[in-house]
Design a protein around this motif. Sequence first.
Motif, PDB file in Angstrom:
ATOM      1  N   UNK A   9       0.708  -1.221  -0.101  1.00 56.22           N
ATOM      2  CA  UNK A   9       0.189   0.259   0.074  1.00 56.22           C
ATOM      3  C   UNK A   9       0.739   1.104  -0.149  1.00 56.22           C
ATOM      4  N   UNK A  10       0.554   1.834  -1.009  1.00 56.70           N
ATOM      5  CA  UNK A  10       1.682   3.277  -0.870  1.00 56.70           C
ATOM      6  C   UNK A  10       1.361   4.028   0.369  1.00 56.70           C
ATOM      7  N   UNK A  11       2.045   4.335   0.392  1.00 54.23           N
ATOM      8  CA  UNK A  11       1.894   5.882   1.707  1.00 54.23           C
ATOM      9  C   UNK A  11       1.308   6.429   1.352  1.00 54.23           C
ATOM     10  N   UNK A  12      -0.109   7.288   2.037  1.00 53.73           N
ATOM     11  CA  UNK A  12      -0.279   8.281   1.473  1.00 53.73           C
ATOM     12  C   UNK A  12       0.282   9.612   3.050  1.00 53.73           C
ATOM     13  N   UNK A  13       0.640  10.690   2.277  1.00 54.26           N
ATOM     14  CA  UNK A  13       1.797  11.768   2.606  1.00 54.26           C
ATOM     15  C   UNK A  13       0.486  13.278   3.114  1.00 54.26           C
ATOM     16  N   UNK A  14       0.640  13.112   3.834  1.00 56.61           N
ATOM     17  CA  UNK A  14      -0.393  14.930   4.007  1.00 56.61           C
ATOM     18  C   UNK A  14      -0.584  16.175   3.162  1.00 56.61           C
ATOM     19  N   UNK A  15      -1.383  16.594   2.386  1.00 58.23           N
ATOM     20  CA  UNK A  15      -0.976  17.483   1.511  1.00 58.23           C
ATOM     21  C   UNK A  15       0.202  18.861   1.572  1.00 58.23           C
ATOM     22  N   UNK A  16       0.920  18.993   1.112  1.00 61.53           N
ATOM     23  CA  UNK A  16       1.701  20.516   1.474  1.00 61.53           C
ATOM     24  C   UNK A  16       0.988  21.513   1.422  1.00 61.53           C
ATOM     25  N   UNK A  17       1.408  22.225   1.826  1.00 61.70           N
ATOM     26  CA  UNK A  17       0.545  23.165   2.749  1.00 61.70           C
ATOM     27  C   UNK A  17       1.593  24.780   3.076  1.00 61.70           C
ATOM     28  N   UNK A  18       1.472  26.068   2.819  1.00 59.74           N
ATOM     29  CA  UNK A  18       2.521  26.899   2.691  1.00 59.74           C
ATOM     30  C   UNK A  18       2.689  27.051   4.529  1.00 59.74           C
ATOM     31  N   UNK A  20       1.910  29.214   7.047  1.00 63.32           N
ATOM     32  CA  UNK A  20       0.555  30.330   7.634  1.00 63.32           C
ATOM     33  C   UNK A  20      -0.565  29.051   7.452  1.00 63.32           C
ATOM     34  N   UNK A  21      -0.906  28.255   6.337  1.00 66.60           N
ATOM     35  CA  UNK A  21      -2.147  27.870   5.677  1.00 66.60           C
ATOM     36  C   UNK A  21      -2.015  26.531   6.776  1.00 66.60           C
ATOM     37  N   UNK A  22      -0.908  25.694   7.587  1.00 69.91           N
ATOM     38  CA  UNK A  22      -0.448  24.827   8.120  1.00 69.91           C
ATOM     39  C   UNK A  22      -1.197  25.188   9.329  1.00 69.91           C
ATOM     40  N   UNK A  23      -0.017  26.279  10.090  1.00 72.34           N
ATOM     41  CA  UNK A  23      -1.009  27.062  10.901  1.00 72.34           C
ATOM     42  C   UNK A  23      -2.277  27.322  11.238  1.00 72.34           C
ATOM     43  N   UNK A  24      -2.155  27.222  10.734  1.00 70.16           N
ATOM     44  CA  UNK A  24      -4.218  27.228  10.959  1.00 70.16           C
ATOM     45  C   UNK A  24      -5.096  26.504  10.772  1.00 70.16           C
ATOM     46  N   UNK A  25      -4.817  25.068   9.778  1.00 72.62           N
ATOM     47  CA  UNK A  25      -5.102  23.428   9.790  1.00 72.62           C
ATOM     48  C   UNK A  25      -4.660  23.345  11.445  1.00 72.62           C
ATOM     49  N   UNK A  26      -3.662  23.336  11.809  1.00 72.66           N
ATOM     50  CA  UNK A  26      -3.746  22.489  12.790  1.00 72.66           C
ATOM     51  C   UNK A  26      -4.780  23.090  13.917  1.00 72.66           C
ATOM     52  N   UNK A  27      -4.588  24.965  13.869  1.00 71.44           N
ATOM     53  CA  UNK A  27      -5.518  25.557  15.349  1.00 71.44           C
ATOM     54  C   UNK A  27      -6.534  25.102  15.279  1.00 71.44           C
TER      55      UNK A  27
END
Length: 211
Positions: A9-18, A20-27
């Motif tokens: 099974x091919x490992x799925x990696x999280x979408x690359x985000x800028x 600032x966008x990653x911080x918002x996603x995590x918040x």
Amino acid sequence: MPQGSTGTTKRRYPKRLAPAERREQLLDAALRIVADAGFGDVSIASVAERGGVSRPVVYDSFGSSAELLDALIRRETARMGEAVERATAGLDDPSAEPAAALRAGLESFLIDVRAMPDTWRLVYFPIDGVPPALRDRVAAARDELRAPLRRVLGAWLDGHPADADRVDLEVLVRIVQGLIQTGARLILNEPQRFDIPRVVSLLDYLLAENS
């Protein structure tokens, strides 16, 4: 097994985000955890799991869970402040009719509450482990809200001299503030039963029909 499959099974990696966008996603992920289980359940691991990323990805944005929580509190209190500013923007307009200005402000505020339910649950519903910083900022915001309420309700009383002699302005301010808080709780807790017009109509009754 499908033709051409290697059996792995091919490992799925999280979408690359800028960043600032990653911080918002995590918040956003942290806010959902708080809404579901309280502040005590927020950790680097839980945010990584809820956000669908690895722990190192979270550490790239926040050095610790304490830093993450501080950023969350800052973001959510800023959102609350912006909503209150929008709601109170028309209360200082001397040309506006006080009851109409207050009605428009309440409607604006409840629209924001409905649009950001998890944010406002931090204020209006008990949540385990509320940090003192958030508690203090919410209390300060409530105190600050009384100033524009005092001005617009004072102007309303000035237009009703017979009531001005019988109504204590400070009591009226606290009662209207309580109405706003109760309306927000109803919108959050039972949005299908208590919609915005139903809540706002009570203010219409208090300030217009009894004028």
